[in-house]
Design a protein around this motif. Structure first.
Motif, PDB file in Angstrom:
ATOM      1  N   LEU A   1       0.832  -1.201   0.000  1.00  0.00           N
ATOM      2  CA  LEU A   1       0.000   0.000   0.000  1.00  0.00           C
ATOM      3  C   LEU A   1       0.869   1.253   0.000  1.00  0.00           C
ATOM      4  O   LEU A   1       0.577   2.214  -0.718  1.00  0.00           O
ATOM      5  N   ALA A   2       1.935   1.254   0.784  1.00  0.00           N
ATOM      6  CA  ALA A   2       2.821   2.425   0.819  1.00  0.00           C
ATOM      7  C   ALA A   2       3.409   2.697  -0.561  1.00  0.00           C
ATOM      8  O   ALA A   2       3.486   3.854  -0.999  1.00  0.00           O
ATOM      9  N   GLN A   3       3.832   1.648  -1.267  1.00  0.00           N
ATOM     10  CA  GLN A   3       4.374   1.830  -2.612  1.00  0.00           C
ATOM     11  C   GLN A   3       3.323   2.387  -3.563  1.00  0.00           C
ATOM     12  O   GLN A   3       3.611   3.271  -4.376  1.00  0.00           O
ATOM     13  N   ALA A   4       2.116   1.873  -3.477  1.00  0.00           N
ATOM     14  CA  ALA A   4       1.047   2.339  -4.365  1.00  0.00           C
ATOM     15  C   ALA A   4       0.781   3.827  -4.170  1.00  0.00           C
ATOM     16  O   ALA A   4       0.676   4.592  -5.139  1.00  0.00           O
ATOM     17  N   LEU A   5       0.696   4.253  -2.922  1.00  0.00           N
ATOM     18  CA  LEU A   5       0.390   5.652  -2.637  1.00  0.00           C
ATOM     19  C   LEU A   5       1.534   6.577  -3.018  1.00  0.00           C
ATOM     20  O   LEU A   5       1.317   7.700  -3.482  1.00  0.00           O
ATOM     21  N   ASP A   6       2.764   6.121  -2.832  1.00  0.00           N
ATOM     22  CA  ASP A   6       3.932   6.949  -3.135  1.00  0.00           C
ATOM     23  C   ASP A   6       4.266   6.973  -4.628  1.00  0.00           C
ATOM     24  O   ASP A   6       4.642   8.011  -5.172  1.00  0.00           O
ATOM     25  N   THR A   7       4.143   5.837  -5.283  1.00  0.00           N
ATOM     26  CA  THR A   7       4.596   5.714  -6.666  1.00  0.00           C
ATOM     27  C   THR A   7       3.628   6.335  -7.658  1.00  0.00           C
ATOM     28  O   THR A   7       4.034   6.800  -8.730  1.00  0.00           O
ATOM     29  N   PHE A   8       2.352   6.361  -7.303  1.00  0.00           N
ATOM     30  CA  PHE A   8       1.325   6.850  -8.226  1.00  0.00           C
ATOM     31  C   PHE A   8       0.572   8.020  -7.582  1.00  0.00           C
ATOM     32  O   PHE A   8      -0.576   7.879  -7.147  1.00  0.00           O
ATOM     33  N   PRO A   9       1.210   9.171  -7.520  1.00  0.00           N
ATOM     34  CA  PRO A   9       0.641  10.294  -6.759  1.00  0.00           C
ATOM     35  C   PRO A   9      -0.615  10.907  -7.366  1.00  0.00           C
ATOM     36  O   PRO A   9      -1.287  11.684  -6.692  1.00  0.00           O
ATOM     37  N   THR A  10      -0.942  10.566  -8.612  1.00  0.00           N
ATOM     38  CA  THR A  10      -2.165  11.111  -9.210  1.00  0.00           C
ATOM     39  C   THR A  10      -3.336  10.137  -9.141  1.00  0.00           C
ATOM     40  O   THR A  10      -4.469  10.512  -9.433  1.00  0.00           O
ATOM     41  N   LEU A  11      -3.072   8.891  -8.758  1.00  0.00           N
ATOM     42  CA  LEU A  11      -4.155   7.915  -8.669  1.00  0.00           C
ATOM     43  C   LEU A  11      -4.958   8.104  -7.389  1.00  0.00           C
ATOM     44  O   LEU A  11      -4.419   8.438  -6.337  1.00  0.00           O
ATOM     45  N   ARG A  12      -6.259   7.847  -7.505  1.00  0.00           N
ATOM     46  CA  ARG A  12      -7.125   7.776  -6.335  1.00  0.00           C
ATOM     47  C   ARG A  12      -7.414   6.297  -6.071  1.00  0.00           C
ATOM     48  O   ARG A  12      -7.685   5.543  -7.000  1.00  0.00           O
ATOM     49  N   PHE A  13      -7.374   5.922  -4.788  1.00  0.00           N
ATOM     50  CA  PHE A  13      -7.522   4.518  -4.431  1.00  0.00           C
ATOM     51  C   PHE A  13      -8.811   4.287  -3.642  1.00  0.00           C
ATOM     52  O   PHE A  13      -9.164   5.059  -2.757  1.00  0.00           O
ATOM     53  N   ASN A  14      -9.497   3.210  -4.012  1.00  0.00           N
ATOM     54  CA  ASN A  14     -10.672   2.711  -3.304  1.00  0.00           C
ATOM     55  C   ASN A  14     -10.225   1.428  -2.606  1.00  0.00           C
ATOM     56  O   ASN A  14      -9.977   0.414  -3.257  1.00  0.00           O
ATOM     57  N   LEU A  15     -10.056   1.473  -1.288  1.00  0.00           N
ATOM     58  CA  LEU A  15      -9.390   0.397  -0.565  1.00  0.00           C
ATOM     59  C   LEU A  15     -10.357  -0.348   0.338  1.00  0.00           C
ATOM     60  O   LEU A  15     -10.961   0.233   1.245  1.00  0.00           O
ATOM     61  N   ASP A  16     -10.473  -1.648   0.087  1.00  0.00           N
ATOM     62  CA  ASP A  16     -11.317  -2.535   0.886  1.00  0.00           C
ATOM     63  C   ASP A  16     -10.430  -3.227   1.918  1.00  0.00           C
ATOM     64  O   ASP A  16      -9.558  -4.026   1.566  1.00  0.00           O
ATOM     65  N   VAL A  17     -10.652  -2.918   3.185  1.00  0.00           N
ATOM     66  CA  VAL A  17      -9.852  -3.505   4.268  1.00  0.00           C
ATOM     67  C   VAL A  17     -10.399  -4.897   4.563  1.00  0.00           C
ATOM     68  O   VAL A  17     -11.524  -5.053   5.021  1.00  0.00           O
TER      69      VAL A  17
ATOM     70  N   VAL B   1      -8.039   8.939  -1.127  1.00  0.00           N
ATOM     71  CA  VAL B   1      -8.349   7.588  -0.669  1.00  0.00           C
ATOM     72  C   VAL B   1      -9.795   7.507  -0.212  1.00  0.00           C
ATOM     73  O   VAL B   1     -10.286   8.384   0.505  1.00  0.00           O
ATOM     74  N   LEU B   2     -10.465   6.439  -0.646  1.00  0.00           N
ATOM     75  CA  LEU B   2     -11.753   6.054  -0.086  1.00  0.00           C
ATOM     76  C   LEU B   2     -11.551   4.721   0.616  1.00  0.00           C
ATOM     77  O   LEU B   2     -11.063   3.764   0.020  1.00  0.00           O
ATOM     78  N   LEU B   3     -11.908   4.673   1.904  1.00  0.00           N
ATOM     79  CA  LEU B   3     -11.788   3.449   2.697  1.00  0.00           C
ATOM     80  C   LEU B   3     -13.138   2.770   2.810  1.00  0.00           C
ATOM     81  O   LEU B   3     -14.165   3.426   3.063  1.00  0.00           O
ATOM     82  N   THR B   4     -13.129   1.459   2.662  1.00  0.00           N
ATOM     83  CA  THR B   4     -14.351   0.701   2.829  1.00  0.00           C
ATOM     84  C   THR B   4     -14.016  -0.685   3.348  1.00  0.00           C
ATOM     85  O   THR B   4     -12.845  -1.062   3.472  1.00  0.00           O
ATOM     86  N   SER B   5     -15.052  -1.445   3.669  1.00  0.00           N
ATOM     87  CA  SER B   5     -14.910  -2.837   4.078  1.00  0.00           C
ATOM     88  C   SER B   5     -16.308  -3.426   4.107  1.00  0.00           C
ATOM     89  O   SER B   5     -17.294  -2.711   4.335  1.00  0.00           O
ATOM     90  N   PHE B   6     -16.418  -4.722   3.878  1.00  0.00           N
ATOM     91  CA  PHE B   6     -17.719  -5.361   4.059  1.00  0.00           C
ATOM     92  C   PHE B   6     -18.149  -5.265   5.518  1.00  0.00           C
ATOM     93  O   PHE B   6     -19.334  -5.233   5.819  1.00  0.00           O
ATOM     94  N   SER B   7     -17.196  -5.201   6.420  1.00  0.00           N
ATOM     95  CA  SER B   7     -17.466  -5.043   7.846  1.00  0.00           C
ATOM     96  C   SER B   7     -17.463  -3.554   8.203  1.00  0.00           C
ATOM     97  O   SER B   7     -16.428  -2.886   8.100  1.00  0.00           O
ATOM     98  N   ASP B   8     -18.600  -3.053   8.654  1.00  0.00           N
ATOM     99  CA  ASP B   8     -18.642  -1.653   9.072  1.00  0.00           C
ATOM    100  C   ASP B   8     -17.761  -1.410  10.292  1.00  0.00           C
ATOM    101  O   ASP B   8     -17.165  -0.335  10.429  1.00  0.00           O
ATOM    102  N   GLU B   9     -17.651  -2.402  11.174  1.00  0.00           N
ATOM    103  CA  GLU B   9     -16.793  -2.239  12.342  1.00  0.00           C
ATOM    104  C   GLU B   9     -15.336  -2.071  11.921  1.00  0.00           C
ATOM    105  O   GLU B   9     -14.606  -1.214  12.438  1.00  0.00           O
TER     106      GLU B   9
END
Length: 267
Positions: A99-115, A135-143
């Protein structure tokens, strides 16, 4: 104020686990690899949908399944592998991406991340805090989603978010009941609902559902839409160019062409 993740305006194409073309797949490239994310970026796709797991040595990696079997043939859980072991296994499959590489290497991309796991929630929230505008954070688990968001908030970041399964279920019921008040309560604190078009034979995405969500300020993103006729239909539900706000797709390049066709760029 609209969260920066939602700029530019809808409709949005979200490259599902990156972009793996037929040619790339023939060369051994797999989903959620470094090359899959790079391919989406090279294609001009603004959004990448991906998934977060935690390795044995505490690193958040972009990976969907709980184990390695489908991608590498190795039966071990991701949580039992180190980054070095995953790098070795992914070397001929497009390369591991953290995840750190993705965020650093592609500074113009927006990420939708399912935890994907409880263990990944806090490390993911901590990592995305300084990148929260994209970044948009999501998960099937709301908790789990709330745990990741709370950590991001603690570290000064406020990512966008879409509802987990229980939140989406309440939104679907409220829309079906045609209760704006119920839907507004269900949608409190979220920016989007991300849903399949149908679940267990029941259609979720209808013109009314989309309109009701829009009425309470929530976008509708549909997964996983891979056929061009379905893309066209969902983006034009009312026959006047109005439809869902996002397509989560394995064929991001095709979806981008459909979006340009239905919503041509303004001169």
């Amino acid at each position: 104020m609209t969260h920066p993740w939602f700029s530019p305006p809808a409709p949005r194409v979200l490259a599902h686990r990156g972009l793996v073309t037929l040619a790339a797949a023939a060369d051994g490239v797999v989903e959620n690899s470094f090359l899959a994310v790079a391919a989406a970026h090279a294609e001009g796709i603004a959004y990448v949908e991906s998934d977060c797991h935690l390795t044995a040595d505490g690193v958040v990696v972009l990976w969907h399944d709980a184990d390695l079997r489908r991608i590498t043939g190795d039966a071990r859980p991701v949580a039992d592998c180190t980054v070095r072991e995953l790098e070795h296994l992914m070397a001929e499959r497009g390369g591991l991406i953290t995840l750190a590489q993705a965020l650093d290497t592609f500074p113009t991309l927006r990420f939708n991340l399912d935890v994907k796991t409880d263990a990944a929630a806090e490390p993911t929230g901590r990592l995305v805090a300084k990148y929260a505008d994209r970044v948009l954070l999501t998960s099937f688990s709301d908790e789990r989603r709330h745990a990741a968001l709370a950590t991001a908030y603690t570290h000064g970041g406020h990512p966008a978010t879409s509802g987990g399964t229980s939140t989406v279920a309440r939104a679907v019921v409220a829309a079906a009941a045609r209760s704006r008040a119920m839907l507004a309560r269900a949608a409190r604190g979220i920016h989007a609902v991300q849903v399949p078009e149908r679940r267990n034979g029941i259609r979720i995405v209808t013109p009314h559902f989309v309109s009701a969500c829009h009425d309470v300020g929530v976008e509708v993103h549909v997964w996983t839409v891979n056929q061009t006729p379905d893309m066209e239909r969902l983006l034009d539900l009312d026959g006047r160019g109005h439809g869902v706000d996002g397509l989560i797709t394995d064929r991001a390049e095709a979806a981008a062409r459909v979006v340009r066709k239905i919503h041509p760029p303004r001169n």
